[in-house]
Design an enzyme around this catalytic site. Structure first.
Site, mmCIF file in Angstrom:
data_model
loop_
_atom_site.group_PDB
_atom_site.id
_atom_site.type_symbol
_atom_site.label_atom_id
_atom_site.label_comp_id
_atom_site.label_asym_id
_atom_site.label_seq_id
_atom_site.Cartn_x
_atom_site.Cartn_y
_atom_site.Cartn_z
ATOM 1 N N HIS A 110 0.842 -1.189 0.000
ATOM 2 C CA HIS A 110 0.000 0.000 0.000
ATOM 3 C C HIS A 110 0.880 1.244 0.000
ATOM 4 O O HIS A 110 1.884 1.273 0.720
ATOM 5 C CB HIS A 110 -0.890 0.026 1.250
ATOM 6 N N MET A 167 8.250 -3.347 4.712
ATOM 7 C CA MET A 167 8.716 -3.353 3.325
ATOM 8 C C MET A 167 9.419 -2.052 2.968
ATOM 9 O O MET A 167 10.395 -2.052 2.212
ATOM 10 C CB MET A 167 7.558 -3.626 2.363
ATOM 11 N N GLU A 168 8.960 -0.943 3.534
ATOM 12 C CA GLU A 168 9.610 0.340 3.275
ATOM 13 C C GLU A 168 11.021 0.361 3.854
ATOM 14 O O GLU A 168 11.962 0.838 3.203
ATOM 15 C CB GLU A 168 8.761 1.481 3.844
ATOM 16 N N ASP A 206 26.977 1.156 -6.497
ATOM 17 C CA ASP A 206 27.022 1.922 -7.740
ATOM 18 C C ASP A 206 28.085 3.012 -7.689
ATOM 19 O O ASP A 206 28.823 3.228 -8.658
ATOM 20 C CB ASP A 206 25.657 2.543 -8.036
#
EC number: 4.6.1.17
Length: 164
Positions: free
Chosen positions: A77, A115-116, A130
């Protein structure tokens, strides 16, 4: 199929309806890490990495990732986050150095922020990779895991022992 919360009557995936769940303060703390060479460690610490401030850029990447988690994870959500805090510390790992990444996410809502926090921790680690890969592509990311969470129907969770 109706006993599974993430499946509809046809057995297909659906986003769960959380409209009847109570709003509570919810937090989640996730951890990840990046194992780097001494050369990368030194360049990060000295601020001499060619692409710039590695930890500063990675920190912003983590905040952005937390805010955009619903765009990455199909059944998440979209949440109004009330806080995202990314912190770091270093440890030694054999002849290398390990950047430990901690992300704490907070909201007041009807669903959790695990999840965040996990997405943000992953994005931070990937950003470090990176920004440093030109020096050494042999970095190791992870493990990435939930350390603790509070709030919600399922109650609190606290991992008893670190995973490394």
């Amino acid at each position: 199929m109706s006993s599974f919360t993430h499946f509809n009557e046809q057995g297909r995936a659906k986003m769960v309806d959380i409209s009847e769940k109570n709003e509570t303060v919810r937090t989640a703390l996730a951890k990840s890490s990046v194992e780097v060479s001494t050369e990368i460690y030194t360049k990060i610490k000295e601020g001499s990495m060619g692409k710039g401030d590695v930890l500063g850029v990675a920190q912003v990447a983590g905040v952005m990732a937390a805010k955009k988690t619903a765009d990455w994870i199909p059944m998440c959500h979209p949440l109004a986050l009330t806080g995202v805090d990314v912190t770091f510390d270093w440890s030694e790992k054999g002849k290398n150095h390990k950047l430990n990444i901690y992300v704490k996410v907070k909201t007041k809502g009807s669903t959790g922020v695990e999840m965040e926090a996990l997405t943000a921790a992953s994005a931070v680690a990937l950003t470090v990779y990176d920004m440093c890969k030109a020096v050494d592509k042999g970095m190791i990311i992870g493990p990435t895991y939930l350390v603790e969470k509070t709030g919600g129907k399922s109650g609190d969770f606290k991992r008893e022992k670190a995973v490394d």
